[in-house]
Scaffold this motif. Structure first.
Motif, PDB file in Angstrom:
ATOM      1  N   GLY A  21      33.500  18.358  50.893  1.00 10.42           N
ATOM      2  CA  GLY A  21      34.628  18.680  51.754  1.00 10.42           C
ATOM      3  C   GLY A  21      34.952  20.160  51.709  1.00 10.42           C
ATOM      4  N   THR A  22      35.532  20.668  52.771  1.00  7.39           N
ATOM      5  CA  THR A  22      35.829  22.102  52.836  1.00  7.39           C
ATOM      6  C   THR A  22      36.896  22.534  51.830  1.00  7.39           C
ATOM      7  OG1 THR A  22      37.382  21.666  54.652  1.00  7.39           O
ATOM      8  CG2 THR A  22      35.148  22.365  55.250  1.00  7.39           C
ATOM      9  N   THR A  23      37.670  21.592  51.292  1.00 10.33           N
ATOM     10  CA  THR A  23      38.652  21.949  50.268  1.00 10.33           C
ATOM     11  C   THR A  23      38.035  22.006  48.866  1.00 10.33           C
ATOM     12  OG1 THR A  23      39.352  19.666  49.789  1.00 10.33           O
ATOM     13  CG2 THR A  23      40.443  20.816  51.627  1.00 10.33           C
ATOM     14  N   VAL A  52      36.080  23.860  46.915  1.00  7.13           N
ATOM     15  CA  VAL A  52      35.487  25.196  46.862  1.00  7.13           C
ATOM     16  C   VAL A  52      34.405  25.295  45.782  1.00  7.13           C
ATOM     17  CG1 VAL A  52      35.967  27.640  46.533  1.00  7.13           C
ATOM     18  CG2 VAL A  52      37.619  26.203  47.751  1.00  7.13           C
ATOM     19  N   MET A  56      31.363  23.084  46.591  1.00  6.03           N
ATOM     20  CA  MET A  56      30.600  23.648  47.704  1.00  6.03           C
ATOM     21  C   MET A  56      29.673  24.750  47.213  1.00  6.03           C
ATOM     22  SD  MET A  56      30.198  23.306  51.039  1.00  6.03           S
ATOM     23  CE  MET A  56      31.738  22.694  51.777  1.00  6.03           C
ATOM     24  N   LYS A  70      25.566  24.428  47.335  1.00  3.10           N
ATOM     25  CA  LYS A  70      24.804  25.404  48.114  1.00  3.10           C
ATOM     26  C   LYS A  70      23.817  26.164  47.229  1.00  3.10           C
ATOM     27  CE  LYS A  70      27.939  26.189  51.998  1.00  3.10           C
ATOM     28  NZ  LYS A  70      28.778  27.168  52.729  1.00  3.10           N
ATOM     29  N   VAL A 115      29.040  19.110  55.740  1.00  3.30           N
ATOM     30  CA  VAL A 115      30.311  19.758  55.440  1.00  3.30           C
ATOM     31  C   VAL A 115      31.415  18.946  56.115  1.00  3.30           C
ATOM     32  CG1 VAL A 115      31.694  21.837  55.714  1.00  3.30           C
ATOM     33  CG2 VAL A 115      29.248  22.021  55.215  1.00  3.30           C
ATOM     34  N   GLY A 140      34.997  18.537  57.321  1.00  2.00           N
ATOM     35  CA  GLY A 140      36.164  19.337  57.676  1.00  2.00           C
ATOM     36  C   GLY A 140      37.439  18.794  57.054  1.00  2.00           C
TER      37      GLY A 140
END
Length: 342
Positions: A282-284, A286, A289, A293, A310, A312
């Protein structure tokens, strides 16, 4: 420290979810059967799904038996009143005894599919994953979603298998940690063998995959990379990337043998077999993520095929990850795996 905080947060989330796990199930606890083993079942109990049959041989693996004692956990009314069932299983290879929940899709029971083996998705929870697996809950409705996705042509009709993740209120990193329960063997050998004993499955590894969130995402990632001859694909959602259980007590060699980074590097060196990892974050999230990646950049090459969904406004929870599956991951994973076959 951040991973520990994340896990504690998810444990609280799971505890809240558990309040609604059993609501509305009038036949809960009733005995249920998924069909007796076929008299023509090929292969012995405990057989592996290491390699596909050669020369056009049958892909279907009939249930080998012995049949477990299953009881209804929840009725999935939106999926033709199919049942989620639970049993307590003693893993002969791990020595661990724990609960396993299963659900077979409506297609499994259709007469025209009576001689077909079905793909299996082993769904692992986040949090402690003990004594329950939240993926069977009426609040998350994973089985309803799987049925909907199948009807929409997004997903294969998976048998969904939901074992306990840990043997107690400690994180075991789904590994055979020296001096602890053999949870790696439980999840990658005993649980799949229970499924083969009770269901029509597929002989090929193309019919076997994992999905999981947080600590269960780590287990999904690790299991496929550790045993690529048995399992082809995984959906790791918001996963930890490296082992972090305090039970390792600094055993560097044992931790490395269960580290997805090391396992991926070894698989790349060997040149295969190919595995497919459908990451979701999720984009929250951090920190997650960044870690995912980094893993994809370093190890997403050669036989290690990766994809990142990803989500949103997605958060570190099962509801967000289910949404990610709906938005693309389940279709991508299904395209890499084998559907029902004779």
């Amino acid at each position: 420290m951040e991973r520990s905080v994340k896990k504690r947060w998810l444990t609280v989330f799971v505890a809240l979810l558990s309040l609604g796990l059993i609501a509305g199930c009038s036949d809960q606890g009733d005995p249920v059967s998924f069909g007796a083993p076929s008299s023509s079942a090929s292969g012995a109990p405990g057989g592996s799904a290491d390699t596909p049959p050669a020369g056009g041989a049958s892909l279907a693996q009939m249930a080998t038996g012995p049949q477990a004692t299953w009881k209804v956990q929840r009725t999935v009314e939106a999926a033709d009143n199919t049942k989620i069932a639970v049993t307590t299983y003693h893993g002969p290879k791990s020595g661990f005894t724990g609960k396993v929940w299963v659900w077979a899709p409506p297609a499994y029971f259709q007469k025209e599919n009576a001689n077909k083996g079905f793909p299996v998705m082993i769904a692992l929870p986040g949090g402690l994953g003990y004594p329950n697996n939240y993926w069977f809950g009426a609040d998350l409705k994973l089985q309803e979603d799987f049925y909907k996705w199948t009807q929409e042509g997004k997903a294969l009709p998976f048998i969904v298998v939901m074992p306990v993740l840990n043997p107690d209120k400690q994180y075991h990193d789904c590994s055979d940690i020296p001096g602890s329960e053999k949870m790696g063997t439980w999840l990658t050998e005993d649980v799949p063998n229970l499924v083969r004993e009770n269901f029509r499955t597929l002989k090929t590894r193309d019919g076997w995959g994992y999905m999981g969130s947080s600590s269960g995402g780590f287990c999904s990632l690790k299991s496929v990379l550790q045993y690529p001859n048995r399992f082809k694909a995984a959906i790791p959602s918001g996963p930890d990337i490296v082992p972090d259980s305090p039970l390792w007590h600094g055993d560097v060699a044992a931790m490395r043998a269960n580290n997805p980074e090391y396992l991926a590097s070894q698989l790349i060196k060997k040149g295969g077999p190919d595995v497919y990892l459908g990451f979701q974050v999720g984009t929250t999230e951090v920190s997650d993520m960044a870690q995912v990646k980094k893993f994809i950049k370093q190890y997403g090459k050669g036989p290690v095929h990766t994809r990142l969904q990803v989500i949103g406004a997605g958060e570190h929870n099962a509801a967000s990850y289910t949404r990610g599956m709906d938005e693309g991951t389940i279709q991508w994973i299904s395209e890499q795996m084998q559907g029902p076959s004779t």
